[in-house]
Design a protein around this motif. Structure first.
Motif, PDB file in Angstrom:
ATOM      1  N   ALA B  21     -45.529 -15.817 -44.942  1.00  0.00           N
ATOM      2  CA  ALA B  21     -46.428 -15.446 -43.812  1.00  0.00           C
ATOM      3  C   ALA B  21     -47.776 -15.300 -44.435  1.00  0.00           C
ATOM      4  N   GLY B  22     -47.964 -15.489 -45.516  1.00  0.00           N
ATOM      5  CA  GLY B  22     -49.313 -15.406 -46.040  1.00  0.00           C
ATOM      6  C   GLY B  22     -49.844 -14.036 -45.981  1.00  0.00           C
ATOM      7  N   SER B  23     -51.082 -13.739 -45.547  1.00  0.00           N
ATOM      8  CA  SER B  23     -51.541 -12.509 -45.354  1.00  0.00           C
ATOM      9  C   SER B  23     -51.304 -11.920 -43.893  1.00  0.00           C
ATOM     10  N   LEU B  24     -50.510 -12.390 -43.260  1.00  0.00           N
ATOM     11  CA  LEU B  24     -50.433 -11.833 -41.725  1.00  0.00           C
ATOM     12  C   LEU B  24     -49.923 -10.675 -41.572  1.00  0.00           C
ATOM     13  N   PHE B  25     -48.942 -10.302 -42.517  1.00  0.00           N
ATOM     14  CA  PHE B  25     -48.471  -8.970 -42.334  1.00  0.00           C
ATOM     15  C   PHE B  25     -49.542  -7.650 -42.849  1.00  0.00           C
ATOM     16  N   GLU B  26     -50.108  -8.161 -43.600  1.00  0.00           N
ATOM     17  CA  GLU B  26     -51.346  -7.319 -44.203  1.00  0.00           C
ATOM     18  C   GLU B  26     -52.201  -7.290 -43.079  1.00  0.00           C
ATOM     19  N   TRP B  27     -52.619  -8.124 -42.680  1.00  0.00           N
ATOM     20  CA  TRP B  27     -53.654  -8.124 -41.712  1.00  0.00           C
ATOM     21  C   TRP B  27     -53.171  -7.410 -40.290  1.00  0.00           C
ATOM     22  N   ALA B  28     -51.982  -7.733 -40.069  1.00  0.00           N
ATOM     23  CA  ALA B  28     -51.360  -6.977 -38.711  1.00  0.00           C
ATOM     24  C   ALA B  28     -51.444  -5.487 -38.908  1.00  0.00           C
ATOM     25  N   ALA B  29     -50.953  -5.013 -40.419  1.00  0.00           N
ATOM     26  CA  ALA B  29     -50.831  -3.612 -40.466  1.00  0.00           C
ATOM     27  C   ALA B  29     -52.205  -2.855 -40.696  1.00  0.00           C
ATOM     28  N   LYS B  30     -53.412  -3.441 -41.185  1.00  0.00           N
ATOM     29  CA  LYS B  30     -54.434  -2.978 -41.090  1.00  0.00           C
ATOM     30  C   LYS B  30     -55.172  -2.931 -39.646  1.00  0.00           C
ATOM     31  N   THR B  31     -54.844  -3.863 -38.947  1.00  0.00           N
ATOM     32  CA  THR B  31     -55.289  -3.989 -37.665  1.00  0.00           C
ATOM     33  C   THR B  31     -54.480  -2.772 -36.773  1.00  0.00           C
ATOM     34  N   HIS B  32     -53.342  -2.687 -37.116  1.00  0.00           N
ATOM     35  CA  HIS B  32     -52.605  -1.536 -36.478  1.00  0.00           C
ATOM     36  C   HIS B  32     -53.170  -0.319 -36.825  1.00  0.00           C
ATOM     37  N   LYS B  33     -53.631   0.010 -37.935  1.00  0.00           N
ATOM     38  CA  LYS B  33     -54.242   0.934 -38.402  1.00  0.00           C
ATOM     39  C   LYS B  33     -55.559   1.494 -37.690  1.00  0.00           C
ATOM     40  N   LEU B  34     -56.269   0.442 -37.163  1.00  0.00           N
ATOM     41  CA  LEU B  34     -57.292   0.676 -36.403  1.00  0.00           C
ATOM     42  C   LEU B  34     -56.771   1.074 -34.864  1.00  0.00           C
ATOM     43  N   GLU B  35     -55.931   0.260 -34.500  1.00  0.00           N
ATOM     44  CA  GLU B  35     -55.301   0.890 -33.123  1.00  0.00           C
ATOM     45  C   GLU B  35     -54.938   2.301 -33.159  1.00  0.00           C
ATOM     46  N   VAL B  36     -54.109   2.619 -34.356  1.00  0.00           N
ATOM     47  CA  VAL B  36     -53.923   3.863 -34.456  1.00  0.00           C
ATOM     48  C   VAL B  36     -55.044   5.085 -34.411  1.00  0.00           C
ATOM     49  N   MET B  37     -55.857   4.669 -35.025  1.00  0.00           N
ATOM     50  CA  MET B  37     -57.249   5.636 -35.097  1.00  0.00           C
ATOM     51  C   MET B  37     -57.709   5.746 -33.777  1.00  0.00           C
ATOM     52  N   LEU B  38     -57.861   4.404 -33.138  1.00  0.00           N
ATOM     53  CA  LEU B  38     -58.586   4.677 -31.817  1.00  0.00           C
ATOM     54  C   LEU B  38     -57.551   4.987 -30.722  1.00  0.00           C
ATOM     55  N   GLY B  39     -56.370   5.216 -30.895  1.00  0.00           N
ATOM     56  CA  GLY B  39     -55.411   5.541 -29.991  1.00  0.00           C
ATOM     57  C   GLY B  39     -55.138   4.458 -28.908  1.00  0.00           C
ATOM     58  N   ALA B  40     -55.261   3.194 -29.480  1.00  0.00           N
ATOM     59  CA  ALA B  40     -55.470   1.938 -28.766  1.00  0.00           C
ATOM     60  C   ALA B  40     -54.062   1.073 -28.436  1.00  0.00           C
ATOM     61  N   PHE B  41     -52.958   1.696 -29.101  1.00  0.00           N
ATOM     62  CA  PHE B  41     -51.662   1.013 -28.948  1.00  0.00           C
ATOM     63  C   PHE B  41     -50.680   1.955 -28.139  1.00  0.00           C
ATOM     64  N   PRO B  42     -50.651   1.637 -27.044  1.00  0.00           N
ATOM     65  CA  PRO B  42     -49.667   2.405 -26.046  1.00  0.00           C
ATOM     66  C   PRO B  42     -48.525   2.901 -26.639  1.00  0.00           C
TER      67      PRO B  42
END
Lengths: 140, 204
Positions: B21-42
């Protein structure tokens, strides 16, 4: 003179259409490794897989047996219209679906197997490198 | 004294060959960190005042180590999975997989210390079909840890660009339906937006 111009343009259009109509598409069926023993994992993706051999049929063409060591190309497929793919494993139906070359933006597609999930994928062959390499001698 | 809650996001190994999967898991995880910080993931608990950490894990022991500080309010996993397994590591070693049994490459969910989780903690498994089948890994985790666990159920999970934000599954398919063959599932929500150009390789 004007008549000749019209005639030349018409001839050109006909030639273009003939050229387009003669182009065909190809699906390269990637090899599938035999199942392995041991627990399935990222290090052993074929572990415990049950199916010993697969066959692929496109439209009403004769099915081809998927090789373990080389890709097999199914060539001469019309670029227009819808094609039907049927995959069988040990003579049992595994999956079937339709596709159009236009949907993939490519005349060369790769049909490949993911042993970890035992699923098949159809994607443009471009960029698949070693996964989907079909030589002319393996064209069906 | 208030407990410092921890939000831990882990991503597994890339995978080998066609599963890379290349770097996809890492990128998705780091994107999710932002979502969690912002309260953006329902549905993810509010993270205000909590620490949010991202770790790469290659085995169950790695995961256990990363949650050892306890006070877990939230745990997210990005990586390979299927039905009863999290396929975490790409080398054949103990704990490469998380499952319900112990073997040369598998570690059971009981290896995860339940005392590290706060009451009302939540786990989300962002991998294929972790909520699918008669004994999905999501269910096994829930039964043992007694926390809420989310996992994708069929038709399946598939990181794909069809949903608005996706950690992509397969390589160059871009905005196309990733083939009728793959078990494309309807995710619970739209998923992750890549923060960098898509890498090659595919995963599920």
């Amino acid at each position: 003179m004007r008549c000749i111009q019209v005639l030349l343009i018409s001839l050109l259009l006909v030639l273009v259409q003939v050229s387009i109509a003669s182009e065909t598409g190809l699906v390269c069926v990637a090899p599938v490794a035999k199942p392995t023993t041991g627990t399935k994992s990222l290090a052993n993706p074929s572990g415990g897989n049950q199916v010993q051999s697969y066959s692929v049929q496109i439209d009403v063409r004769p099915p081809i047996h998927v090789a373990v060591d080389k890709g097999i190309a199914i060539d001469g497929l019309s670029l227009s219209g819808k094609h039907t793919v049927q995959v069988k494993g040990d003579s049992k139906d595994i999956t079937s679906f339709h596709f159009r070359f236009n949907d993939y933006g490519s005349h060369n597609l790769c049909l490949w197997f993911k042993p970890l999930y035992e699923t098949w994928s159809l994607t443009p062959a471009r960029g698949h490198g070693k996964t989907c390499t079909c030589h002319e001698s393996n064209i069906r | 004294m208030a407990v410092l809650r921890r939000f831990v996001i882990v991503y597994g190994d890339k995978g080998l060959g066609v599963h890379n999967a290349g770097s996809l898991f890492e990128w998705a995880a780091k994107t999710h960190k932002l979502e969690v910080m912002l309260g953006a993931f329902p549905g993810v608990p509010p993270s205000r005042g909590a620490s949010i950490e991202v770790f790469h894990v290659s085995s169950v022991p790695d995961l256990v180590q990363d949650i050892s500080a306890g006070n877990l309010a939230y745990l997210a996993y990005f990586g390979h999975s299927w039905d009863s397994w999290l396929f975490i590591g790409e080398t054949a070693s103990r704990g490469s997989n998380l499952s319900s049994i112990r073997s040369e490459t598998e570690a059971p969910v009981t290896d995860i210390p339940k005392e590290k989780f706060l009451p009302n903690a939540q786990i989300r498994l962002f991998g294929c079909r972790a909520g699918h089948g008669p004994a999905p890994i999501a269910s096994n985790l829930h039964a043992y840890l007694e926390v809420t666990v989310y996992g994708y159920a069929p038709p399946g999970v598939h990181y794909s660009r069809r949903t608005r934000r996706l950690a992509t599954v397969s390589e160059r398919s871009h905005n196309r339906t990733l083939t009728k063959i793959t078990l494309e599932l309807a995710p619970i929500h739209g998923l992750y937006r890549l923060t960098e150009p898509q890498d090659s390789g595919g995963f599920r």
